[in-house]
Enzyme design. Structure first.
Site, short mmCIF file in Angstrom:
data_model
loop_
_atom_site.label_atom_id
_atom_site.label_comp_id
_atom_site.label_asym_id
_atom_site.label_seq_id
_atom_site.Cartn_x
_atom_site.Cartn_y
_atom_site.Cartn_z
N THR A 134 0.83 -1.21 0.00
CA THR A 134 0.00 0.00 0.00
C THR A 134 0.86 1.26 0.00
OG1 THR A 134 -1.64 -1.21 1.28
CG2 THR A 134 -1.83 1.19 1.29
N GLY A 139 -4.32 2.30 -2.22
CA GLY A 139 -4.61 1.21 -1.30
C GLY A 139 -5.37 0.11 -2.03
N SER A 140 -6.64 0.39 -2.32
CA SER A 140 -7.46 -0.62 -3.02
C SER A 140 -6.96 -0.86 -4.44
CB SER A 140 -8.92 -0.16 -3.08
OG SER A 140 -9.41 0.07 -1.79
N GLU A 365 -6.42 -5.93 3.81
CA GLU A 365 -6.54 -7.19 3.05
C GLU A 365 -7.78 -7.15 2.14
OE1 GLU A 365 -4.14 -9.19 3.33
OE2 GLU A 365 -3.28 -8.77 5.31
N GLY A 366 -8.05 -6.00 1.55
CA GLY A 366 -9.22 -5.84 0.69
C GLY A 366 -10.40 -5.36 1.50
N THR A 367 -10.90 -4.17 1.15
CA THR A 367 -12.07 -3.64 1.89
C THR A 367 -13.30 -4.47 1.55
OG1 THR A 367 -12.70 -2.18 0.08
CG2 THR A 367 -11.10 -1.29 1.66
#
Ligand code: FAD
Length: 386
Positions: A134, A139-140, A365-367
């Site tokens: 990240t 981030g995503s 770890e992934g929203t």
């Protein structure tokens, strides 16, 4: 009936899996739980000391084979995460990042020399790893990363920064993902390298018993053999994340279980309007909903664990488990908090600490949104990410 396991999920696990779970449960009871309120309040934990102790009970990289790792199946690893997170999501994060992100990256993409040098020490907890994917603005969507690694003769020169990196300030080695002329590649970066800085993030209201850092690389020169030779493209870090998410599928429910236990115990002794809180229908409805979600989540976790162990697990399965079980755990924690009333907001009870921690678990770890999109893509064949 065990009120914390109404679906009798325990019967789905082998004696060996349960023995591993019980070892971790005892370790948490003796070593972790008595200190949690202090660590959380101080916003710190003795990670180096703990890593060696966690290494001694065999949970660091426990699902990897060889190189000093325990070589258990995935379900046993999931159950260990469940127990660690029943204590605190921060402690589970320490173990997940070490084993599923940093060690797994070396295990899957490293050379034999890199594996032999790092994995045994990391399994023992004498060396700590972190995983830098990240960035402040990505981030995503890590594909947008700005960190670069450029060749200079046979060396690599790293520039850029990473954000929200668990264990960053205490790590001996950082697995750093950077853009190169050949696409995104992974690098083993000793944190003693000139040009490496780690800045601890302060003021967190979640995962306070965990170290989170910014990493900065300024003309950081690495030898040719710092490259993880088998890493290729974004699919390499994403595969590592899938390993860590798997632990969360089981782990988050541990936090939920701890909250349900606290709520049942509190409701049975707390008297309101002249009788125990547990005797009121509204309280029982809350407890029943919590137990139902916990039970369903455990059945899903066990199923996902078996798919992983028989080699048929797909990323969509992990997305379903991570999405559902973190959401369920967070709902349980919030509901438990209401049962504990004002006491629920203190560190004397675990519920608000878990609820706050789970806000991070929902995001990293992934929203949840990202996992909904993964499942949506599996259902429709259409990517709706952009
Ligand atoms: P953003 O990507 O900016 O997302 C903001 C919001 O937009 C979210 O709700 C998101 O779901 C939503 N969103 C994004 N894309 C879409 C879309 N296409 N459609 C609809 N909504 C969308 N990272 C590491 O590399 N290593 C670590 O060790 C690590 N540890 C962490 C520890 C903690 C305590 C925390 C909080 C984070 C950590 N992270 C780590 C970072 C974490 O993985 C990111 O925070 C996460 O990927 C989300 O990125 P972001 O925070 O930039 O949010």
């Amino acid at each position: 009936m065990n009120p914390l396991d109404l679906v009798a999920a325990d019967e789905l696990f082998s004696d060996e899996e349960l023995a591993i779970r019980d070892t971790v449960r005892r370790f948490c009871a003796d070593r972790i739980r008595p200190n949690l309120a202090t660590w959380f309040e101080q916003g710190d934990l003795p990670a180096r000391e703990l890593a060696v102790e966690l290494g001694a009970i065999g949970v660091l990289g426990m699902h990897l084979q060889g190189y000093g790792c325990a070589g258990t199946n995935a379900v046993a690893y999931g159950l260990a995460c469940h127990e660690l997170e029943a204590a605190d999501s921060g402690v589970r994060s320490l173990v997940s990042v070490q084993g599923s992100l940093a060690m797994y990256a070396i295990y899957a993409y490293g050379s034999e020399e890199q594996k032999n040098e790092w994995l045994p020490q990391m399994a023992a907890g004498t060396k700590i790893g972190c995983f830098g994917l990240t960035e402040p603005d990505f981030g995503s969507n890590p594909a947008g990363m700005r960190t670069t690694a450029k060749r200079d003769g046979s060396d690599w020169v790293l520039n850029g920064s990473k954000m929200w990196i668990t264990n960053g300030s205490i790590a001996d080695v950082a697995i750093v993902w950077a853009r190169t002329d050949e696409g995104i590649r992974g690098f083993l970066v000793p944190t003693s390298s000139r040009g490496f800085t780690a800045n601890t993030v302060h003021g967190k209201l979640s995962l306070r018993a965990s170290i989170t850092s910014e990493l900065v690389f300024e003309d950081l020169r690495l030898p040719a053999d710092a490259l993880l030779p088998r890493s290729k493209g974004l699919s390499s870090p994403l595969a590592c994340l899938n390993e860590a998410r798997f632990g969360i599928v089981f782990g988050a429910l541990g936090a939920g279980r701890d909250c349900l236990e606290a709520a049942i115990s509190y409701a049975s002794t707390r008297e309101v309007f002249d009788k125990p809180l547990s005797g009121y229908q509204l309280t029982q409805a809350k407890l029943a909903e919590m137990a139902l979600e916990l039970g369903k989540g455990m059945l899903l976790a066990e199923r996902i664990g078996r798919l992983k162990d028989n080699g048929t697990l797909k990323p969509e399965h992990v997305s379903m488990g991570k999405l559902n079980n973190v959401r369920a755990a967070l709902q349980i924690a919030r509901e438990a908090r209401t049962i504990l009333g004002a006491n629920g907001i203190t560190l004397e009870y675990p519920v608000m600490r878990h609820a706050n921690n789970l806000e991070s678990v929902l995001t990293y770890e992934g929203t949840s949104e990202v996992h909904l999109l993964v499942i949506g893509q599996a259902l429709t064949g259409v990517s709706a990410f952009r």
